[in-house]
Design a protein around this motif. Structure first.
Motif, PDB file in Angstrom:
ATOM      1  N   MET B   1      21.939  48.512  29.344  1.00  0.00           N
ATOM      2  CA  MET B   1      20.636  48.938  28.842  1.00  0.00           C
ATOM      3  C   MET B   1      20.776  50.357  28.294  1.00  0.00           C
ATOM      4  N   ARG B   2      20.229  50.580  27.138  1.00  0.00           N
ATOM      5  CA  ARG B   2      20.343  51.903  26.555  1.00  0.00           C
ATOM      6  C   ARG B   2      18.956  52.542  26.468  1.00  0.00           C
ATOM      7  N   ASP B   3      18.794  53.592  27.232  1.00  0.00           N
ATOM      8  CA  ASP B   3      17.533  54.328  27.142  1.00  0.00           C
ATOM      9  C   ASP B   3      17.543  55.145  25.852  1.00  0.00           C
ATOM     10  N   PRO B   4      16.461  55.151  25.094  1.00  0.00           N
ATOM     11  CA  PRO B   4      16.478  55.854  23.795  1.00  0.00           C
ATOM     12  C   PRO B   4      16.777  57.343  23.933  1.00  0.00           C
ATOM     13  N   GLU B   5      16.449  57.951  25.082  1.00  0.00           N
ATOM     14  CA  GLU B   5      16.705  59.384  25.224  1.00  0.00           C
ATOM     15  C   GLU B   5      17.914  59.679  26.068  1.00  0.00           C
ATOM     16  N   LEU B   6      18.151  58.882  27.130  1.00  0.00           N
ATOM     17  CA  LEU B   6      19.199  59.209  28.090  1.00  0.00           C
ATOM     18  C   LEU B   6      20.510  58.492  27.808  1.00  0.00           C
ATOM     19  N   GLY B   7      20.491  57.546  26.864  1.00  0.00           N
ATOM     20  CA  GLY B   7      21.748  56.859  26.538  1.00  0.00           C
ATOM     21  C   GLY B   7      22.091  55.796  27.556  1.00  0.00           C
ATOM     22  N   HIS B   8      23.420  55.591  27.828  1.00  0.00           N
ATOM     23  CA  HIS B   8      23.854  54.466  28.659  1.00  0.00           C
ATOM     24  C   HIS B   8      24.070  54.849  30.128  1.00  0.00           C
ATOM     25  N   ASP B   9      23.981  56.097  30.472  1.00  0.00           N
ATOM     26  CA  ASP B   9      24.349  56.551  31.802  1.00  0.00           C
ATOM     27  C   ASP B   9      23.318  56.112  32.829  1.00  0.00           C
ATOM     28  N   GLU B  10      23.672  55.158  33.693  1.00  0.00           N
ATOM     29  CA  GLU B  10      22.690  54.613  34.635  1.00  0.00           C
ATOM     30  C   GLU B  10      22.310  55.621  35.708  1.00  0.00           C
ATOM     31  N   GLU B  11      23.251  56.480  36.056  1.00  0.00           N
ATOM     32  CA  GLU B  11      22.903  57.504  37.043  1.00  0.00           C
ATOM     33  C   GLU B  11      21.718  58.329  36.552  1.00  0.00           C
ATOM     34  N   ARG B  12      21.756  58.673  35.286  1.00  0.00           N
ATOM     35  CA  ARG B  12      20.667  59.460  34.735  1.00  0.00           C
ATOM     36  C   ARG B  12      19.397  58.624  34.657  1.00  0.00           C
ATOM     37  N   HIS B  13      19.554  57.330  34.380  1.00  0.00           N
ATOM     38  CA  HIS B  13      18.395  56.452  34.344  1.00  0.00           C
ATOM     39  C   HIS B  13      17.690  56.417  35.683  1.00  0.00           C
ATOM     40  N   ARG B  14      18.519  56.504  36.777  1.00  0.00           N
ATOM     41  CA  ARG B  14      17.909  56.403  38.107  1.00  0.00           C
ATOM     42  C   ARG B  14      17.213  57.696  38.498  1.00  0.00           C
ATOM     43  N   GLY B  15      17.311  58.734  37.702  1.00  0.00           N
ATOM     44  CA  GLY B  15      16.532  59.938  37.964  1.00  0.00           C
ATOM     45  C   GLY B  15      17.255  61.012  38.737  1.00  0.00           C
ATOM     46  N   SER B  16      18.552  60.804  39.070  1.00  0.00           N
ATOM     47  CA  SER B  16      19.267  61.858  39.790  1.00  0.00           C
ATOM     48  C   SER B  16      19.469  63.081  38.907  1.00  0.00           C
ATOM     49  N   GLY B  17      19.376  62.906  37.579  1.00  0.00           N
ATOM     50  CA  GLY B  17      19.458  64.058  36.681  1.00  0.00           C
ATOM     51  C   GLY B  17      18.104  64.472  36.160  1.00  0.00           C
ATOM     52  N   ALA B  18      17.033  63.952  36.790  1.00  0.00           N
ATOM     53  CA  ALA B  18      15.674  64.242  36.312  1.00  0.00           C
ATOM     54  C   ALA B  18      15.384  65.736  36.416  1.00  0.00           C
ATOM     55  N   VAL B  19      14.603  66.219  35.435  1.00  0.00           N
ATOM     56  CA  VAL B  19      14.211  67.628  35.405  1.00  0.00           C
ATOM     57  C   VAL B  19      13.055  67.829  36.358  1.00  0.00           C
ATOM     58  N   SER B  20      13.110  68.879  37.163  1.00  0.00           N
ATOM     59  CA  SER B  20      12.073  69.086  38.167  1.00  0.00           C
ATOM     60  C   SER B  20      10.948  69.916  37.577  1.00  0.00           C
ATOM     61  N   ALA B  21       9.793  69.836  38.267  1.00  0.00           N
ATOM     62  CA  ALA B  21       8.631  70.588  37.844  1.00  0.00           C
ATOM     63  C   ALA B  21       8.937  72.081  37.928  1.00  0.00           C
ATOM     64  N   VAL B  22       8.225  72.851  37.158  1.00  0.00           N
ATOM     65  CA  VAL B  22       8.424  74.305  37.153  1.00  0.00           C
ATOM     66  C   VAL B  22       7.065  74.986  37.211  1.00  0.00           C
ATOM     67  N   ARG B  23       7.036  76.065  37.939  1.00  0.00           N
ATOM     68  CA  ARG B  23       5.810  76.857  38.047  1.00  0.00           C
ATOM     69  C   ARG B  23       5.956  78.087  37.151  1.00  0.00           C
ATOM     70  N   VAL B  24       4.954  78.311  36.298  1.00  0.00           N
ATOM     71  CA  VAL B  24       5.016  79.453  35.397  1.00  0.00           C
ATOM     72  C   VAL B  24       3.825  80.366  35.643  1.00  0.00           C
ATOM     73  N   LEU B  25       4.053  81.642  35.400  1.00  0.00           N
ATOM     74  CA  LEU B  25       2.993  82.639  35.516  1.00  0.00           C
ATOM     75  C   LEU B  25       2.240  82.709  34.195  1.00  0.00           C
ATOM     76  N   THR B  26       0.952  82.873  34.274  1.00  0.00           N
ATOM     77  CA  THR B  26       0.144  82.856  33.055  1.00  0.00           C
ATOM     78  C   THR B  26       0.077  84.256  32.448  1.00  0.00           C
ATOM     79  N   PRO B  27       0.052  84.347  31.131  1.00  0.00           N
ATOM     80  CA  PRO B  27       0.194  85.651  30.460  1.00  0.00           C
ATOM     81  C   PRO B  27      -1.034  86.544  30.343  1.00  0.00           C
ATOM     82  N   PRO B  28      -2.292  86.077  30.505  1.00  0.00           N
ATOM     83  CA  PRO B  28      -3.392  86.998  30.201  1.00  0.00           C
ATOM     84  C   PRO B  28      -3.653  88.079  31.238  1.00  0.00           C
ATOM     85  N   GLY B  29      -3.391  87.809  32.495  1.00  0.00           N
ATOM     86  CA  GLY B  29      -3.708  88.796  33.517  1.00  0.00           C
ATOM     87  C   GLY B  29      -5.219  88.921  33.734  1.00  0.00           C
ATOM     88  N   THR B  30      -5.585  89.928  34.498  1.00  0.00           N
ATOM     89  CA  THR B  30      -6.997  90.093  34.866  1.00  0.00           C
ATOM     90  C   THR B  30      -7.735  90.950  33.854  1.00  0.00           C
TER      91      THR B  30
END
Lengths: 356, 112
Positions: B1-30
């Motif tokens: 099975m070929r994922d259109p973005e991840l290619g043929h690598d099944e390990e990546r398909h299973r999510g072990s290479g999944a990108v984790s959520a990130v917390r960002v600070l907002t720029p306007p301030g108080t």
């Protein structure tokens, strides 16, 4: 509270937002949903990146640099660092960004007017002294761009502070009819080694190893002179660029001009013994238009009383009301191109020391 | 099975290479200033005084004064004061604002 311990909050005005990832797409969506950003890809302002920048500069995150209109946002070192990371700044340039913000929030800049006007005005940030080499700014070929990370990102960080902390978004606060490219980023460095005159910031009375000037005006207007070996023909071209009805300087006499001479033009001028003051005086005398021409073009003018009192239509009126409003410095690389930067008018440039 | 973005690598398909959520600070301030509270409106202009603040832009005085005169004529208000800022690019001077306190309603404009 350490930045890494910030509680997780929701959207809107909250301080921390969780994104699915740091992909450009996620960041675009995050910014677009809130009317933030300048339309170009950004760097995720994670707590780790912001803290790294603050630690690298030994900065107190809570130091208030200034209050930024129109929103009257508090430009603390932390908030400026967030915007600097977003803009892609390397950590070490934070003191330069901070100095620019301090300068911009000085009352003589009239930042509220700069932010809200229909004029395309953008603040030009000029870096002087030791900071140029220490922080990797480009003062030579291509100083106005593109290509140098420090120049590009510092100018962008300043714009982000005006956008986000000041709340001046195009069409909502920032009423610039057309805008101009320098609203993306506008930062150069003075080529001290190539200048035949004292460093600009020292000529303005700032006795410090490093300094920043902010000057709110238009995009630079190039002029070239490939042939002359004396000052008059070179500077006559600069005067010609200055003497136009198409700038706010024509109707606002307090407006400054920044004349950025390339090293070769500066050398040609200085070789005949001309000082910076001689250049200022020459341009003040030569950059003039007939009163009749100015009065036909403008019903409303903001001129000094002595200028407004002149009634002779044939009189040649200066494009600024004092020679010291013509500010001269050297930047750029080999070649014979210099430029003139007209002012928005109701603003004064400010030069401040860069604090380590 | 070929994922259109991840290619043929099944390990990546299973999510072990999944990108984790990130917390960002907002720029306007108080914000450092308290929000301004708009002045209460008037239920009727009859008998009220109107002031005009010319913002310094071309034709502003003509336009704003004409508006104020017509509103006064229609409502029974009085055009009490016409004044203006020194320049369009800076706030009204304190003395100008003091003068305008004599008016119950002020007609002014922003931008060009």
């Amino acid at each position: 509270m350490a930045l890494l311990d910030q509680p997780l909050s929701g959207d809107g005005d909250d301080e921390v937002v969780e994104l699915a990832d740091e992909s450009p797409e996620s960041l675009f969506e995050f910014l677009a949903a809130r009317g933030w950003g300048d339309g170009l890809p950004v760097v995720a302002p994670t707590a780790a990146r912001v803290e790294r920048m603050l630690v690298a500069c030994d900065a107190d995150p809570d130091t208030l640099l200034g209050v930024v209109p129109l929103r009257d946002g508090a430009a603390t070192m932390r908030t400026v660092a967030i915007n600097a990371v977003l803009a892609g700044c390397p950590p070490e340039v934070l003191p330069v960004v901070a100095a620019a913000v301090r300068a911009l929030t000085r009352p003589e800049v009239n930042l509220r007017g700069v932010q809200a006007t229909t004029h395309p005005v953008a603040p030009l940030v000029i870096v002087h002294g030791e900071a140029v080499e220490r922080y990797g700014f480009n003062a030579t070929t291509g100083t106005f761009g593109p290509g140098n990370r420090a120049n590009a990102t510092v100018g962008r960080a300043v714009r982000f502070v005006l956008l986000h902390v000041g709340g001046a978004r195009p069409g909502a606060g920032d009423a610039a009819t057309q805008g101009q490219p320098s609203k993306y980023t506008y930062c150069i460095a003075e080529h001290g080694a190539a200048s035949p005159w004292p460093a600009y910031h020292r000529s303005r009375g700032v006795d410090a190893p490093s300094a920043v000037t902010v000057a709110c005006g238009e995009n630079p207007h190039n002029f070239h002179d490939m042939e002359s070996d004396e000052p008059v023909r070179v500077l006559t071209k600069a005067a010609s660029v200055m003497a136009t009805l198409g700038t706010n300087n024509a109707c606002i006499s307090q407006g400054e001009f920044f004349v950025v001479l390339c090293p070769e033009h500066a050398a040609t001028i200085a070789a005949r013994g001309w000082s910076r003051g001689d250049v200022q005086a020459f341009l003040y005398e030569q950059a003039r238009l007939p009163r009749a021409t100015l009065r036909r073009a403008f019903d409303i003018v903001a001129w000094q009383p002595w200028l407004a009192a002149i009634e002779d239509d044939a009189a040649l009126l200066p494009m600024t009301d004092h020679p010291d409003n013509v500010r001269v410095l050297v930047a750029g690389g080999p070649g014979k191109h210099s430029c003139v930067i007209p002012s928005w008018g109701m603003t004064k440039s400010v030069t401040v020391a860069v604090e380590p | 099975m070929r994922d259109p973005e991840l290619g043929h690598d099944e390990e990546r398909h299973r999510g072990s290479g999944a990108v984790s959520a990130v917390r960002v600070l907002t720029p306007p301030g108080t914000v450092v200033t308290s929000p301004l509270v708009a002045a209460p409106g008037v239920s009727s202009l009859g008998g009220q005084s109107i002031g005009v603040l010319d913002n310094g832009k071309p034709n502003a005085r003509l336009l704003l004064t004409t508006i104020a005169e017509r509103v006064a004529a229609r409502t029974g208000a009085t055009l009490a004061l016409v004044t203006g800022k020194a320049t369009a690019a800076e706030p009204a001077e304190p003395e100008i604002l003091r003068q305008l306190e004599a008016a119950r309603v002020v007609v002014t404009g922003s931008a060009d």
